[in-house]
Design a protein around this motif. Structure first.
Motif, PDB file in Angstrom:
ATOM      1  N   ARG A 150       3.955   0.475  -6.299  1.00  0.00           N
ATOM      2  CA  ARG A 150       3.058  -0.470  -6.969  1.00  0.00           C
ATOM      3  C   ARG A 150       1.645  -0.435  -6.381  1.00  0.00           C
ATOM      4  O   ARG A 150       0.821  -1.304  -6.694  1.00  0.00           O
ATOM      5  N   SER A 151       1.356   0.528  -5.541  1.00  0.00           N
ATOM      6  CA  SER A 151       0.103   0.517  -4.785  1.00  0.00           C
ATOM      7  C   SER A 151      -1.144   0.565  -5.657  1.00  0.00           C
ATOM      8  O   SER A 151      -2.220   0.154  -5.224  1.00  0.00           O
ATOM      9  N   THR A 152      -1.028   1.086  -6.878  1.00  0.00           N
ATOM     10  CA  THR A 152      -2.203   1.157  -7.757  1.00  0.00           C
ATOM     11  C   THR A 152      -2.444  -0.138  -8.511  1.00  0.00           C
ATOM     12  O   THR A 152      -3.453  -0.283  -9.200  1.00  0.00           O
ATOM     13  N   ARG A 153      -1.529  -1.071  -8.393  1.00  0.00           N
ATOM     14  CA  ARG A 153      -1.646  -2.369  -9.059  1.00  0.00           C
ATOM     15  C   ARG A 153      -2.096  -3.421  -8.043  1.00  0.00           C
ATOM     16  O   ARG A 153      -2.166  -3.165  -6.847  1.00  0.00           O
ATOM     17  N   GLY A 155       2.095  -5.535  -9.702  1.00  0.00           N
ATOM     18  CA  GLY A 155       1.846  -5.317  -8.286  1.00  0.00           C
ATOM     19  C   GLY A 155       2.692  -6.201  -7.402  1.00  0.00           C
ATOM     20  O   GLY A 155       3.890  -6.391  -7.643  1.00  0.00           O
ATOM     21  N   ARG A 207       0.822  -1.216   0.000  1.00  0.00           N
ATOM     22  CA  ARG A 207       0.000   0.000   0.000  1.00  0.00           C
ATOM     23  C   ARG A 207       0.856   1.266   0.000  1.00  0.00           C
ATOM     24  O   ARG A 207       0.451   2.301  -0.522  1.00  0.00           O
TER      25      ARG A 207
END
Length: 479
Positions: free
Chosen positions: A184-187, A231, A180
């Protein structure tokens, strides 16, 4: 020339303590009651280091940090806060903080940290966006603060992480937090418990399969690696992964691509792998149960989560959080533990760690009769001494009953297990746990009356009080 250290806190007492400590150390300083005052002063002078609170009226510490790092990227800023949650720590590090200092802090430690900030040059880093989600990790214990700092420092990295700790300590929560607060938090964040999948299905679960690859493969299926593309893939209980699949996982980590079961076309894997285990992987490597080369691939950064018995000071914080969470889910008023009940809960061993504490709070929210929960309102199995704690009459000592024999045998087995595992300090740990169990059972028997419990245990009142303080169980005495 400006004073080298600026102190920023709306709490006059905190400023006074730091001023006195820096004065004794011969470090010049200026103090500010708000971040806005310090920002105005920055137009005319630049300190060599800043120590600032986070939550203040007007411009808060994180916004102040962002402003300072934008204009003075090399200036070390130490952030302080009484709100010891993960988001504060991560936001501070993402904003370029030199260090994170939770309140209350040791004054000598704070001075040492300021001296290190003065001596070191810290490269700038870009501020990240604050996470909107509520913190899933809480803790003021030093061991948990170390975990928070590590998560903050890893927030801009995709390095492989190995999380170790007993069952129920929150390993998946840490993996979620690492994702989070990462780039990579958007994946996707994809979690897989490798111990919960049958061995013959695990390969397909991880890598997917082509249509017709085996009986029942009626269509092409994507595996967890493909689902996590871009992610994070969290592999829990990695120590239980079959040796042949360890080879395939090693190949993915080494080469960056994999094949579906029955497939012949390589698929590129842009995935960050976070692994977790409650087992001692070095032992499994020595016994040929885990590949040494895979172990070293996974063990780039290791985070150890402490068991709850090593962070008992966090139990009140966690209990209040879980009670509030349970009440919100149930749509009822939040219940609270009385002081005596909280002391009792703090002394409980919690073999299931944080997960067991959360389950207890759910039970309390549903089953406890009143809003203030006493020791007598706790679950019977929690209040009842275990078979290892039941007293044996002196006149029957020569004919020890089976339970007493089990007590001694269990203790010997525990010592033997720890010796084989190469542990040290065994007596100190077992003595601490023994005393905690005795105190817990005594308080349960007397309904929380410490004077009576001390007499029954064979201690004086002062001895019991001292023991409770040493074990983190201190509280107001009850007759």
């Amino acid at each position: 020339m400006t004073n080298p250290v600026w102190i920023i806190d709306d709490d006059k007492a905190i400023r006074w303590v730091l001023e006195k400590a820096l004065g004794r150390s011969g470090i010049a300083f200026d103090s500010f009651a708000s971040a806005d005052d310090a920002l105005n002063a920055l137009y005319d002078a630049t300190p060599r280091a800043i120590i600032s609170d986070i939550r203040m009226p007007g411009t808060d510490g994180l916004k102040f940090l962002s402003r300072v790092k934008a204009e003075h990227p090399q200036l070390p800023v130490i952030v302080m806060t009484a709100h010891s949650d993960l988001d504060s720590a991560v936001s501070a590090f993402q904003g370029g903080a030199f260090e994170y200092l939770p309140k209350p802090f040791d004054v000598d430690q704070a001075v040492a940290l300021i001296e290190r900030a003065l001596a070191e040059s810290v490269p700038s880093s870009d501020a990240g966006d604050d996470a909107d989600a509520l913190p899933v990790l809480l803790g003021q214990a030093p061991a948990m603060q170390d975990v928070f700092r590590a998560i903050g420092r890893l927030s801009q990295s995709s390095v492989t992480v190995l999380i170790t700790g007993e069952s129920g300590t929150g390993k998946e929560r840490v993996a979620e937090a690492l994702h989070r607060h990462s780039v990579r938090s958007t994946r996707p964040f994809i979690a897989l418990n490798t111990a919960a999948i049958p061995k013959d299905l695990l390969e397909s679960e991880l890598f997917g399969h082509e249509k017709g690859a085996f009986t029942g493969a009626l269509a092409t299926r994507r595996g967890r690696f493909e689902e996590a593309e871009g992610g994070t893939l969290f592999l829990d209980e990695i120590g239980d992964m079959p040796i042949e699949l360890q080879t395939r996982l090693l190949r993915v980590l080494s080469d960056g691509h994999f094949y579906r079961v029955g497939g012949h076309t390589p698929i590129k894997a842009n995935v960050r792998v976070i692994a977790a285990t409650h087992q001692h992987l070095e032992d499994r490597v020595r016994h040929g149960q885990f590949r040494e080369d895979l172990f070293h691939r996974l063990n780039v950064i290791r985070l150890r989560l402490p068991p709850l018995r090593e962070r008992r000071e966090d139990i009140p914080l966690l209990a209040r959080h879980f009670l509030a969470k349970s009440a919100s889910n149930l749509g009822v008023e939040t219940k609270r533990l009385s002081e005596t009940a909280m002391e009792f809960v703090q002394a409980y061993p919690f073999a299931g760690n944080v997960r067991e504490l959360e389950n207890l709070c759910q039970w309390i929210s549903v089953m406890a009769p009143g809003q203030t929960v006493e020791v007598s309102d706790l679950p019977p199995e929690l209040r009842a001494p275990s078979i290892h704690e039941e007293p044996v009459a002196a006149d029957t000592a020569s004919a020890q009953p089976p339970r007493a024999q089990d007590w001694a045998r269990g203790l010997a087995d525990e010592v033997t297990r720890r010796l084989k595992a190469g542990e040290i300090g065994i007596i100190d740990d077992l003595t601490r746990r023994f005393e905690e169990s005795c105190i817990r059972a005594g308080l349960s028997h007397t309904g929380g009356r410490k004077v009576e419990a001390a007499q029954l245990l064979g201690w004086g009142r002062n001895t019991l009080t001292r023991k409770m303080q040493e074990l983190g169980m201190s509280g107001t005495e009850r007759d």
